[in-house]
Design an enzyme around this catalytic site. Structure first.
Site, PDB file in Angstrom:
ATOM      1  N   ARG A 143       0.886  -1.139  -0.027  1.00 55.79           N
ATOM      2  CA  ARG A 143       0.092   0.029  -0.059  1.00 55.79           C
ATOM      3  C   ARG A 143       0.776   1.255  -0.103  1.00 55.79           C
ATOM      4  NH1 ARG A 143      -3.964   0.334   5.033  1.00 55.79           N
ATOM      5  NH2 ARG A 143      -2.078  -0.334   5.758  1.00 55.79           N
ATOM      6  N   PHE A 178      -5.992  -1.542  -1.679  1.00 55.99           N
ATOM      7  CA  PHE A 178      -7.242  -2.447  -2.004  1.00 55.99           C
ATOM      8  C   PHE A 178      -8.628  -1.727  -2.055  1.00 55.99           C
ATOM      9  CE2 PHE A 178      -4.549  -5.726   0.279  1.00 55.99           C
ATOM     10  CZ  PHE A 178      -4.006  -5.963  -0.941  1.00 55.99           C
ATOM     11  N   HIS A 224       1.717 -23.245   7.182  1.00 50.68           N
ATOM     12  CA  HIS A 224       3.034 -23.765   6.651  1.00 50.68           C
ATOM     13  C   HIS A 224       3.692 -24.729   7.561  1.00 50.68           C
ATOM     14  CE1 HIS A 224       3.659 -20.714   9.971  1.00 50.68           C
ATOM     15  NE2 HIS A 224       4.408 -21.388  10.276  1.00 50.68           N
ATOM     16  N   LYS A 240       6.688 -28.280   6.775  1.00 49.30           N
ATOM     17  CA  LYS A 240       7.652 -28.770   7.597  1.00 49.30           C
ATOM     18  C   LYS A 240       8.320 -30.307   7.302  1.00 49.30           C
ATOM     19  CE  LYS A 240       7.339 -25.107  11.158  1.00 49.30           C
ATOM     20  NZ  LYS A 240       8.605 -24.622  11.021  1.00 49.30           N
ATOM     21  N   GLU A 278       6.613 -21.017  22.685  1.00 52.03           N
ATOM     22  CA  GLU A 278       7.069 -19.800  21.717  1.00 52.03           C
ATOM     23  C   GLU A 278       7.794 -18.981  22.979  1.00 52.03           C
ATOM     24  OE1 GLU A 278       5.505 -18.496  17.961  1.00 52.03           O
ATOM     25  OE2 GLU A 278       3.870 -19.056  19.131  1.00 52.03           O
ATOM     26  N   ASP A 304      -5.056 -18.813  16.598  1.00 53.58           N
ATOM     27  CA  ASP A 304      -3.887 -18.573  16.040  1.00 53.58           C
ATOM     28  C   ASP A 304      -3.320 -20.019  15.776  1.00 53.58           C
ATOM     29  OD1 ASP A 304      -1.522 -17.115  14.579  1.00 53.58           O
ATOM     30  OD2 ASP A 304      -0.568 -17.225  16.530  1.00 53.58           O
ATOM     31  N   HIS A 340      -2.156 -25.017  13.035  1.00 54.71           N
ATOM     32  CA  HIS A 340      -0.995 -25.901  13.181  1.00 54.71           C
ATOM     33  C   HIS A 340      -1.487 -27.235  14.172  1.00 54.71           C
ATOM     34  CE1 HIS A 340       0.817 -22.690  11.443  1.00 54.71           C
ATOM     35  NE2 HIS A 340       1.131 -22.020  12.337  1.00 54.71           N
ATOM     36  N   LYS A 380       2.676 -18.220  24.322  1.00 50.68           N
ATOM     37  CA  LYS A 380       3.607 -17.194  23.939  1.00 50.68           C
ATOM     38  C   LYS A 380       4.290 -16.892  25.073  1.00 50.68           C
ATOM     39  CE  LYS A 380       2.623 -15.757  19.443  1.00 50.68           C
ATOM     40  NZ  LYS A 380       3.769 -15.759  18.729  1.00 50.68           N
ATOM     41  N   LYS A 438      11.434 -22.276  23.602  1.00 47.98           N
ATOM     42  CA  LYS A 438      10.714 -22.703  22.115  1.00 47.98           C
ATOM     43  C   LYS A 438      10.720 -24.030  21.767  1.00 47.98           C
ATOM     44  CE  LYS A 438      11.584 -21.806  17.203  1.00 47.98           C
ATOM     45  NZ  LYS A 438      11.285 -20.729  16.348  1.00 47.98           N
TER      46      LYS A 438
HETATM   47  N1  LIG Z   1       3.793 -12.497   9.968  1.00 50.63           N
HETATM   48  C1  LIG Z   1       3.955 -13.757  10.228  1.00 50.63           C
HETATM   49  O1  LIG Z   1       4.982 -14.541  10.693  1.00 50.63           O
HETATM   50  C2  LIG Z   1       2.897 -14.534   9.943  1.00 50.63           C
HETATM   51  C3  LIG Z   1       2.920 -16.266   9.915  1.00 50.63           C
HETATM   52  C4  LIG Z   1       1.849 -16.844   9.575  1.00 50.63           C
HETATM   53  C5  LIG Z   1       0.660 -16.307   8.774  1.00 50.63           C
HETATM   54  N2  LIG Z   1       0.628 -14.982   8.809  1.00 50.63           N
HETATM   55  C6  LIG Z   1      -0.575 -14.120   8.430  1.00 50.63           C
HETATM   56  O2  LIG Z   1      -0.237 -13.532   7.081  1.00 50.63           O
HETATM   57  C7  LIG Z   1      -0.959 -12.519   6.784  1.00 50.63           C
HETATM   58  C8  LIG Z   1       0.056 -11.134   6.756  1.00 50.63           C
HETATM   59  O3  LIG Z   1       0.626 -10.959   7.930  1.00 50.63           O
HETATM   60  P1  LIG Z   1       1.742 -10.060   8.104  1.00 50.63           P
HETATM   61  O4  LIG Z   1       2.305 -10.367   9.663  1.00 50.63           O
HETATM   62  O5  LIG Z   1       2.685 -10.025   7.180  1.00 50.63           O
HETATM   63  O6  LIG Z   1       0.862  -8.613   8.236  1.00 50.63           O
HETATM   64  P2  LIG Z   1       1.598  -7.005   8.188  1.00 50.63           P
HETATM   65  O7  LIG Z   1       2.930  -7.111   8.379  1.00 50.63           O
HETATM   66  O8  LIG Z   1       0.505  -6.353   8.916  1.00 50.63           O
HETATM   67  O9  LIG Z   1       1.483  -6.877   6.772  1.00 50.63           O
HETATM   68  C9  LIG Z   1       0.211  -6.494   6.171  1.00 50.63           C
HETATM   69  C10 LIG Z   1       0.402  -6.187   4.468  1.00 50.63           C
HETATM   70  O10 LIG Z   1      -1.091  -5.945   4.077  1.00 50.63           O
HETATM   71  C11 LIG Z   1      -0.537  -4.647   3.368  1.00 50.63           C
HETATM   72  N3  LIG Z   1      -1.966  -3.892   3.513  1.00 50.63           N
HETATM   73  C12 LIG Z   1      -2.845  -3.514   4.543  1.00 50.63           C
HETATM   74  N4  LIG Z   1      -3.966  -3.179   4.134  1.00 50.63           N
HETATM   75  C13 LIG Z   1      -3.952  -2.662   2.639  1.00 50.63           C
HETATM   76  C14 LIG Z   1      -4.644  -2.113   1.794  1.00 50.63           C
HETATM   77  N5  LIG Z   1      -5.922  -1.429   2.130  1.00 50.63           N
HETATM   78  N6  LIG Z   1      -4.290  -2.148   0.611  1.00 50.63           N
HETATM   79  C15 LIG Z   1      -3.125  -2.619   0.255  1.00 50.63           C
HETATM   80  N7  LIG Z   1      -2.339  -3.318   1.053  1.00 50.63           N
HETATM   81  C16 LIG Z   1      -2.588  -3.243   2.363  1.00 50.63           C
HETATM   82  C17 LIG Z   1       0.203  -3.766   4.046  1.00 50.63           C
HETATM   83  O11 LIG Z   1       0.846  -2.978   3.139  1.00 50.63           O
HETATM   84  P3  LIG Z   1       1.406  -1.578   3.709  1.00 50.63           P
HETATM   85  O12 LIG Z   1       2.584  -2.180   4.729  1.00 50.63           O
HETATM   86  O13 LIG Z   1       2.233  -0.986   2.776  1.00 50.63           O
HETATM   87  O14 LIG Z   1       0.630  -0.745   4.324  1.00 50.63           O
HETATM   88  C18 LIG Z   1       1.119  -5.031   4.441  1.00 50.63           C
HETATM   89  O15 LIG Z   1       2.076  -5.380   3.072  1.00 50.63           O
HETATM   90  C19 LIG Z   1      -1.936 -12.370   8.043  1.00 50.63           C
HETATM   91  O16 LIG Z   1      -3.152 -13.106   7.630  1.00 50.63           O
HETATM   92  C20 LIG Z   1      -1.130 -13.108   8.979  1.00 50.63           C
HETATM   93  O17 LIG Z   1      -2.108 -13.484   9.927  1.00 50.63           O
HETATM   94  C21 LIG Z   1       1.722 -14.161   9.199  1.00 50.63           C
END
Ligand SMILES: NC(=O)c1ccc[n+]([C@@H]2O[C@H](COP(=O)([O-])OP(=O)(O)OC[C@H]3O[C@@H](n4cnc5c(N)ncnc54)[C@H](OP(=O)(O)O)[C@@H]3O)[C@@H](O)[C@H]2O)c1
Length: 497
Positions: free
Chosen positions: A45, A88, A182, A186, A220, A239, A244, A344, A349
């Site tokens: 974004r 979006f 994911h 593993k 964790e 979560d 998992h 958590k 871990k």
């Molecule tokens: N992080 C992990 O370790 C992890 C592990 C397993 C699953 N997940 C899942 O993966 C997904 C993403 O997690 P995350 O931790 O990466 O989240 P995050 O760090 O909050 O990143 C969110 C992403 O969505 C984008 N975004 C948000 N609103 C938007 C909009 N209106 N238009 C366009 N882009 C938008 C953000 O863009 P900007 O930053 O440019 O605003 C950013 O790229 C979630 O469903 C989470 O539950 C994450």
């Protein structure tokens, strides 16, 4: 191998993209999985140049003595990496211009219109993105393929997950949808099937006659990092349990499938998920305990409690720990409990499964073995892949007739701080159009139904949060939960383990 394709990474500036997906794509690029006909478009974004984007993801790539950073490879990777700004909430024309950009890249990289649309974004945004992809004509399925890779959590509850599934399946046939958990990528999780069905030693005793109970532990040490806002609306049950833990449980407890093909394995996993119960008939009350961490110390450093984490409410009731006792309504497991605990900010871990066999004292003819420990099989997923088997052998020149020893069957031990292996495997499987490592809607819907039952049961208890300090073993109640049955959690520090 040649699988021409553009990988379109929605959420390209997010935590998951940076920590896991870009490193996985970098490794796949090194393996030339797509025969050179591959490009990556990160969609975010915020406004940023490609150079800024590349600089922001570069620090998460491996650079260690065992895997030194390869500058030349990185330059080649950057030649195929693009950044596209898109919000979006914009109208469909924003997606149409992304579509035009992708078509230009098709000509340059000979990617033939094939796409993996990876949705690494919040589940509440997924429906909008899928609809926009459809409305802008980016999903067409003619002379090319478009596949959608959806990160977990799939929805935020049963109802939103069902809605998301309806949106998805109205745009794409099931065989183009890849729902990610994911953990299924593993190596050690895939090992569960080999261990169970490749060994008469285990499969013949994998039932209520021989197994006393099963434990699943997910601990964790990390707290919220930058994910407080996400966690506030999720908590440990949605979560970890919904995804998992229930996936692992279904692999450990399923009846032997007709064959090890995807369809047969999933049919048996679904039977397990459908059979989950919180009490056996004789038990009146479900055993579920929730916890939330307060301030404490981890690795000699003071860390804040959950309520002081960024983007978390000062009076939050979101659980960061859960322990529960589960039954399976299956003849194989009648009377065999599965104890689950996940949390958590704990003292270590670890993710492991302990299958604890019946006690030798149940062999009534041999009082000599009354004090021997029960056999146990430990399948450790994290921090290292390990398989341990506890057996009893004769004690030499001692009063005790037996002592326990642990057979370490781990072939290798892979410990990496930032390990993208599972995502690397999963993306490769999508390129190859293999579905075995992805979850189906049938599995997810039953997992959500059970998670909602656990939440409802947990809501009947009252909790005084925070109820465990960061860096501890979790709430004391989790020891009572299993201790009431005369059992205890298997710990790494257990004698003979
Ligand atoms: N992080 C992990 O370790 C992890 C592990 C397993 C699953 N997940 C899942 O993966 C997904 C993403 O997690 P995350 O931790 O990466 O989240 P995050 O760090 O909050 O990143 C969110 C992403 O969505 C984008 N975004 C948000 N609103 C938007 C909009 N209106 N238009 C366009 N882009 C938008 C953000 O863009 P900007 O930053 O440019 O605003 C950013 O790229 C979630 O469903 C989470 O539950 C994450």
């Amino acid at each position: 191998l040649s699988h021409p394709c553009i990988f379109v990474l929605f959420g390209g500036t997010g935590d998951l993209a940076r920590k896991k997906l870009i490193p996985a794509l970098f490794r796949l690029h090194a393996k030339e999985i797509a025969g050179g006909r591959f490009a990556i478009v990160a969609v975010g974004r915020r406004a940023m140049t490609l150079a800024e984007y590349a600089a922001s993801v570069r620090p998460s790539l491996p650079d260690s003595a065992e895997e030194p950073f390869d500058e030349a490879l990185w330059k080649l990777f950057c030649d195929r990496l693009f950044y596209f700004r898109l919000d979006f909430s914009e109208d469909v024309s924003a997606f149409q211009s992304l579509g035009r950009e992708l078509s230009d890249l098709d000509r340059r990289f000979e990617t033939c219109g094939n796409r993996i649309f990876c949705l690494a974004i919040s589940p509440v945004l997924m429906k909008t993105v899928i609809q926009s992809l459809q409305d802008s004509g980016m999903i067409h399925n003619e002379d090319s393929w478009q596949r959608v890779m959806i990160e977990k959590p799939f929805g935020t509850d049963l109802e939103s997950a069902a809605q998301l599934n309806r949106s998805l399946t109205s745009c794409l046939p099931e065989e183009r949808i890849f729902r990610v958990d994911h953990y299924l990528g593993k190596e050690m999780i895939q090992n569960i099937l080999s261990l169970r069905f490749g060994n008469i030693l285990f499969e013949s005793v994998w039932n209520r006659e021989h197994i006393d109970h099963i434990q699943i532990t997910s601990a964790e040490t990390i707290g919220m990092e930058s994910r407080g806002a996400y966690y506030e609306n999720t908590g440990i049950l949605r979560d970890m349990l919904q995804s998992h833990i229930l996936q692992v449980l279904s692999l450990v407890c399923m009846d032997p499938p007709k064959a090890l093909d995807t369809r047969s394995v999933i049919a048996e996993k679904v039977k397990v998920l459908r059979s989950l119960k919180l009490t056996e008939n004789s038990e009146q009350r479900a055993r579920v305990l929730l916890g939330q961490y307060g301030p404490g110390r981890i690795d000699s450093t003071d860390v804040p409690g959950y309520r002081k984490e960024t983007m978390v409410s000062e009076s939050s009731l979101t659980p960061t720990f859960a322990a529960l006792k589960v039954y399976l309504d299956m003849p194989r497991w009648k009377g065999v409990p599965v104890y689950i605990r996940a949390g958590k900010r704990l003292d270590r871990k670890i993710f492991e499964i302990a299958v604890v066999f019946r006690h030798p004292k149940d062999l009534p003819r041999y009082p000599e073995f009354t004090h021997a420990l029960p056999n146990a099989l430990i399948i450790r997923i994290q921090p290292c892949g390990e398989i341990l088997v506890r057996i009893n052998v004769k004690e030499q020149d001692a009063d005790q007739p037996v002592r326990s020893v642990v057979l370490d069957c781990s072939e290798k031990c892979i410990c990496r701080q930032n390990s993208p292996e599972s995502y690397e495997r999963l993306i490769q499987e999508i390129l190859l159009d293999h579905h075995a490592l992805f979850t189906t809607w049938n599995e997810l819907s039953h997992a959500w139904k059970f998670t909602e039952k656990v939440e409802a049961a947990a809501a009947k208890n009252s909790y005084c949060f925070p109820n465990y300090p960061a860096g501890s073993e979790g709430p004391k109640g989790s020891y009572d939960l299993i201790g009431q049955d005369g059992r205890h959690w298997m710990e790494e520090t257990d004698e003979n383990l």
